[in-house]
Write a protein that holds these residues in place. Structure first.
Motif, PDB file in Angstrom:
ATOM      1  N   VAL A  39      -9.142   1.131 -17.450  1.00 23.27           N
ATOM      2  CA  VAL A  39      -8.252   1.293 -18.594  1.00 23.27           C
ATOM      3  C   VAL A  39      -8.110   2.771 -18.940  1.00 23.27           C
ATOM      4  O   VAL A  39      -7.006   3.257 -19.222  1.00 23.27           O
ATOM      5  N   ARG A  40      -9.230   3.511 -18.910  1.00 24.02           N
ATOM      6  CA  ARG A  40      -9.162   4.952 -19.206  1.00 24.02           C
ATOM      7  C   ARG A  40      -8.278   5.686 -18.206  1.00 24.02           C
ATOM      8  O   ARG A  40      -7.549   6.610 -18.574  1.00 24.02           O
ATOM      9  N   GLN A  41      -8.315   5.282 -16.953  1.00 19.97           N
ATOM     10  CA  GLN A  41      -7.598   6.002 -15.909  1.00 19.97           C
ATOM     11  C   GLN A  41      -6.147   5.555 -15.752  1.00 19.97           C
ATOM     12  O   GLN A  41      -5.305   6.340 -15.329  1.00 19.97           O
ATOM     13  N   LEU A  42      -5.838   4.309 -16.087  1.00 24.01           N
ATOM     14  CA  LEU A  42      -4.493   3.789 -15.802  1.00 24.01           C
ATOM     15  C   LEU A  42      -3.719   3.353 -17.038  1.00 24.01           C
ATOM     16  O   LEU A  42      -2.639   2.779 -16.899  1.00 24.01           O
ATOM     17  N   TRP A  43      -4.241   3.614 -18.227  1.00 27.01           N
ATOM     18  CA  TRP A  43      -3.534   3.121 -19.399  1.00 27.01           C
ATOM     19  C   TRP A  43      -2.086   3.621 -19.496  1.00 27.01           C
ATOM     20  O   TRP A  43      -1.212   2.872 -19.990  1.00 27.01           O
ATOM     21  N   PRO A  44      -1.762   4.855 -19.060  1.00 32.43           N
ATOM     22  CA  PRO A  44      -0.348   5.254 -19.175  1.00 32.43           C
ATOM     23  C   PRO A  44       0.584   4.351 -18.371  1.00 32.43           C
ATOM     24  O   PRO A  44       1.635   3.924 -18.864  1.00 32.43           O
ATOM     25  N   LEU A  45       0.200   4.039 -17.119  1.00 34.10           N
ATOM     26  CA  LEU A  45       1.043   3.173 -16.288  1.00 34.10           C
ATOM     27  C   LEU A  45       1.122   1.774 -16.882  1.00 34.10           C
ATOM     28  O   LEU A  45       2.215   1.183 -16.968  1.00 34.10           O
ATOM     29  N   ALA A  46      -0.022   1.225 -17.276  1.00 37.71           N
ATOM     30  CA  ALA A  46      -0.030  -0.131 -17.827  1.00 37.71           C
ATOM     31  C   ALA A  46       0.831  -0.223 -19.075  1.00 37.71           C
ATOM     32  O   ALA A  46       1.593  -1.192 -19.253  1.00 37.71           O
ATOM     33  N   ASN A  77       0.822  -1.214   0.000  1.00 34.50           N
ATOM     34  CA  ASN A  77       0.000   0.000   0.000  1.00 34.50           C
ATOM     35  C   ASN A  77       0.854   1.260   0.000  1.00 34.50           C
ATOM     36  O   ASN A  77       0.426   2.305  -0.492  1.00 34.50           O
ATOM     37  N   ALA A  78       2.061   1.162   0.589  1.00 34.93           N
ATOM     38  CA  ALA A  78       2.946   2.329   0.606  1.00 34.93           C
ATOM     39  C   ALA A  78       3.379   2.695  -0.815  1.00 34.93           C
ATOM     40  O   ALA A  78       3.626   3.866  -1.115  1.00 34.93           O
ATOM     41  N   ILE A  79       3.491   1.687  -1.677  1.00 37.39           N
ATOM     42  CA  ILE A  79       3.790   1.964  -3.086  1.00 37.39           C
ATOM     43  C   ILE A  79       2.553   2.533  -3.758  1.00 37.39           C
ATOM     44  O   ILE A  79       2.599   3.556  -4.435  1.00 37.39           O
ATOM     45  N   SER A  80       1.426   1.857  -3.544  1.00 39.20           N
ATOM     46  CA  SER A  80       0.138   2.331  -4.049  1.00 39.20           C
ATOM     47  C   SER A  80      -0.960   1.497  -3.404  1.00 39.20           C
ATOM     48  O   SER A  80      -0.846   0.275  -3.323  1.00 39.20           O
ATOM     49  N   ASP A  81      -2.013   2.180  -2.954  1.00 42.30           N
ATOM     50  CA  ASP A  81      -3.150   1.432  -2.404  1.00 42.30           C
ATOM     51  C   ASP A  81      -4.228   1.200  -3.457  1.00 42.30           C
ATOM     52  O   ASP A  81      -5.312   0.712  -3.154  1.00 42.30           O
ATOM     53  N   ASP A  82      -3.906   1.530  -4.700  1.00 37.07           N
ATOM     54  CA  ASP A  82      -4.823   1.319  -5.814  1.00 37.07           C
ATOM     55  C   ASP A  82      -4.763  -0.153  -6.214  1.00 37.07           C
ATOM     56  O   ASP A  82      -3.703  -0.652  -6.634  1.00 37.07           O
ATOM     57  N   PRO A  83      -5.861  -0.909  -6.124  1.00 36.96           N
ATOM     58  CA  PRO A  83      -5.814  -2.346  -6.433  1.00 36.96           C
ATOM     59  C   PRO A  83      -5.437  -2.645  -7.877  1.00 36.96           C
ATOM     60  O   PRO A  83      -4.903  -3.702  -8.181  1.00 36.96           O
ATOM     61  N   ARG A  84      -5.697  -1.688  -8.756  1.00 42.54           N
ATOM     62  CA  ARG A  84      -5.341  -1.901 -10.153  1.00 42.54           C
ATOM     63  C   ARG A  84      -3.835  -1.854 -10.332  1.00 42.54           C
ATOM     64  O   ARG A  84      -3.254  -2.652 -11.084  1.00 42.54           O
ATOM     65  N   PHE A 121      -4.759  -5.620 -20.020  1.00 42.59           N
ATOM     66  CA  PHE A 121      -5.770  -6.652 -19.773  1.00 42.59           C
ATOM     67  C   PHE A 121      -6.057  -6.774 -18.277  1.00 42.59           C
ATOM     68  O   PHE A 121      -7.211  -6.924 -17.862  1.00 42.59           O
ATOM     69  N   LEU A 122      -4.994  -6.730 -17.468  1.00 40.11           N
ATOM     70  CA  LEU A 122      -5.157  -6.896 -16.019  1.00 40.11           C
ATOM     71  C   LEU A 122      -5.999  -5.765 -15.441  1.00 40.11           C
ATOM     72  O   LEU A 122      -6.875  -5.991 -14.593  1.00 40.11           O
ATOM     73  N   ILE A 123      -5.743  -4.538 -15.891  1.00 41.57           N
ATOM     74  CA  ILE A 123      -6.517  -3.397 -15.405  1.00 41.57           C
ATOM     75  C   ILE A 123      -7.977  -3.543 -15.813  1.00 41.57           C
ATOM     76  O   ILE A 123      -8.895  -3.264 -15.021  1.00 41.57           O
ATOM     77  N   PHE A 124      -8.202  -4.001 -17.023  1.00 43.25           N
ATOM     78  CA  PHE A 124      -9.584  -4.222 -17.475  1.00 43.25           C
ATOM     79  C   PHE A 124     -10.276  -5.274 -16.610  1.00 43.25           C
ATOM     80  O   PHE A 124     -11.450  -5.125 -16.246  1.00 43.25           O
ATOM     81  N   LEU A 125      -9.562  -6.322 -16.246  1.00 43.86           N
ATOM     82  CA  LEU A 125     -10.136  -7.374 -15.408  1.00 43.86           C
ATOM     83  C   LEU A 125     -10.471  -6.865 -14.009  1.00 43.86           C
ATOM     84  O   LEU A 125     -11.433  -7.309 -13.388  1.00 43.86           O
ATOM     85  N   VAL A 126      -9.674  -5.928 -13.506  1.00 48.75           N
ATOM     86  CA  VAL A 126      -9.884  -5.417 -12.149  1.00 48.75           C
ATOM     87  C   VAL A 126     -10.962  -4.341 -12.116  1.00 48.75           C
ATOM     88  O   VAL A 126     -11.816  -4.323 -11.222  1.00 48.75           O
ATOM     89  N   ASP A 127     -10.962  -3.449 -13.115  1.00 43.52           N
ATOM     90  CA  ASP A 127     -11.863  -2.291 -13.019  1.00 43.52           C
ATOM     91  C   ASP A 127     -12.520  -1.913 -14.333  1.00 43.52           C
ATOM     92  O   ASP A 127     -12.986  -0.778 -14.483  1.00 43.52           O
TER      93      ASP A 127
END
Length: 563
Positions: free
Chosen positions: A219-226, A107-114, A208-214
């Motif tokens: 995907v719209r919110q996290l595509w840059p990181l993915a 969580n210290a790295i990120s508490d975002d489950p995606r 794909f993983l982000i799509f499966l989670v949320d």
């Protein structure tokens, strides 16, 4: 003595192949349509394979039984031995109370489950695949996702799909080295070609993983990181496999992907993390697995996440939380990368010609089958290395011997149906292989001439789906791919590499891996539901690989490095 026939039914390769496919169709039908529990599906398919071997191929009943016992033994050791010790290691951290600290570190790295799905399932899972393989990444990352709040089904689906791109170079590139040894093609060249194939998968798997989670919102919110993590992972795979080391490819790629994620999160914060957390919390409550003993009495193994506490992490607690996983990296790296230690461990392997079987089974070419020799890797097995890791962790965590043994025994009892499933599926694989059913199917597909370039990944996909191992898929089909390529005027190295690449997308639908995932997250008996979740992802990625390899054999031939 038994000699396998390629076309036992009236000399027809087509009809023989259709009969040989019956055990595989039984698996797909019972899991995907009838929704049977995995151990019943595995046993049923084994029964069909035995019937085909005896009635269609004319294999003596005693040799069929001995083939099944050898496969059953291989399913118990090393396969389930690895899974048992991997989950035991995780359970030790739960029993000691240290896993809550690991959750806080993540969580210290990120508490975002995606984000956590990318870091744990893709990056850390890739590192575990690089060092251990054979189901350990699915088991460990599955329970990690469960313990930080993922629902069981979502955790199982995420880790199975994440365990794709790293598989070709897994266990220090054992699948590729096996293919090279069997074909005589330098494995470095095969690895370099694979480095022109699997990075394309790696680049998109985090999406794909982000799509499966949320879903689409994620995907719209996290595509840059993915995209950054996937592309960095893929580029690292390409560079390492072509210019650095085939054996170290996944280690370098996983660490590079993890570093890219951590660095990017320092300068860019994704939106929607709290919404995703709230959705997952609601899902978890609806799933009804909120108590630590959830699933007891149903064969469940996963331990639900402990109550979340807001306590301050000290450096000492961080080190202790990370200690088991750092120790896994150290022990496995040393065992694979330190020549003296690696040689010592390999020297302890015991080779056992399977009694009554060895020397009595010939291939279709009339040669004595080498698959009737059982390798008992009592010390060099990843399972034994995980056992040593667990013992050290228990000592460092000051757990009593009674507690550590109780955790292990409890897991063995809970996993009894998983053990039966994996053992029966490996028995199925051995019966199909040694009777000649598998090579019949492969030869039939290979008879398509130049079009075989488009179809060659399917053989790797089938081989891995049956055996649960890309290494085994190469053992089955690498020389067949080589021969078919030479007859069709294609590049043998390309098709051998395609066999390995095709295997990476077949692993997620393997009954063996489905059972490992289901066991890890506490969904034992629901393998059919997981299968229906992942089969379309597997088929979609397989089609993409077939198109890529087909194009690499023609208009994209410039992509293939010279020998």
């Amino acid at each position: 003595m038994y000699t396998a026939e390629l076309a036992p039914l009236a000399g027809s390769l087509l009809w023989s192949s259709l009969i040989a496919l019956l055990p595989l169709l039984t698996i797909f039908l019972t899991l995907g349509v009838l929704r049977w529990k995995a151990h019943w599906a595995g046993l049923s398919a084994l029964g069909v394979a035995i019937a085909v071997a005896v009635l269609a191929y004319g294999m003596p009943v005693d040799l069929v039984a001995l083939s099944a016992t050898q496969g059953f033994a291989f399913g118990l050791f090393p396969i389930m031995w690895i899974v048992l010790t991997a989950i035991w290691l995780y359970e030790l951290t739960v029993r000691s109370g240290r896993f809550e600290d690991l959750r806080l570190v993540i969580n210290a790295i990120s508490d975002d489950p995606r984000v956590q799905a990318i870091i744990i399932a893709f990056c850390f899972g890739g590192l575990l695949e690089a060092l251990a393989g054979f189901g350990a990444p699915v088991a460990i990352t599955g329970v990690m996702l469960m313990a930080i709040g993922f629902t069981a089904m979502r955790a199982a689906t995420v880790v199975l799909i994440a365990n794709t791109a790293p598989v070709a170079f897994g266990a220090i590139a054992i699948p590729i080295i096996t293919a090279g040894n069997l074909t005589g093609i330098p494995y470095q060249h095969i690895g370099a070609i694979i480095g022109h194939q699997t990075p394309f998968l790696a680049a998109i798997v985090p999406l794909f993983l982000i799509f499966l989670v949320d879903g689409r919102r994620g995907v719209r919110q996290l595509w840059p990181l993915a995209l950054v993590v996937g592309v960095v992972f893929g580029i690292s795979q390409f560079v390492s496999s072509n210019f650095v080391s085939v054996e170290l490819t996944d280690i370098i790629a996983s660490l590079a992907g993890l570093a890219a994620a951590v660095i990017m999160l320092q300068v860019w914060k994704p939106l929607g993390g709290q919404d995703a957390l709230e959705n997952m919390r609601h899902e978890r409550e609806h799933e009804g697995t909120g108590a630590p003993d959830a699933g007891e009495g149903t064969g469940s193994v996963a331990v639900a996440s402990p109550p979340r506490t807001e306590t301050r992490l000290t450096p000492g607690r961080v080190v202790m939380a990370l200690f088991p996983y750092l120790l896994v990296i150290v022990i496995f790296s040393a065992s694979k990368l330190v020549p003296a230690l690696s040689s010592f461990l390999e020297a302890t392997d015991v080779t056992i010609p399977w009694p009554g079987l060895d020397g009595n089974v010939l291939t279709a070419e009339g040669q004595v089958s080498a698959s009737t020799v059982y390798a008992f890797q009592w010390l060099s097995s990843p399972g034994t290395l995980l056992l040593i890791t667990g013992i050290i962790v228990a000592l460092v965590y000051r757990m009593s011997l009674r507690d550590a043994v109780d955790v292990f025994v409890t897991n063995v009892v809970k996993m009894r149906f998983s053990i039966l499933t994996v053992a029966s599926v490996l028995a199925l694989a051995y019966v199909m292989n040694q009777s000649g059913q598998t090579i019949t199917i492969g030869t039939w597909i290979a008879g398509t001439g130049a079009a075989f370039a488009f179809l060659s990944p399917i053989l790797g996909w089938l081989g891995t789906a049956v055996t649960g191992s890309d290494t085994s898929a190469n053992a089955l089909f690498a020389t067949l791919q080589q021969t078919a390529a030479e007859e069709a005027g294609l590049d043998p190295a390309l098709l051998v590499a395609a066999n390995t690449s095709g295997g990476v997308v077949g692993k997620m639908i393997s009954p063996q891996n489905l059972t490992i995932a289901a066991t890890a997250v506490g969904l034992l008996g629901q393998e059919s539901a997981i299968f229906r979740k992942v089969i379309w992802w597997s088929l979609g990625m397989l089609v993409a690989l077939c198109l890529l390899v087909g194009l690499q054999s023609t208009v994209l031939s410039w992509m293939i490095p010279a020998l």
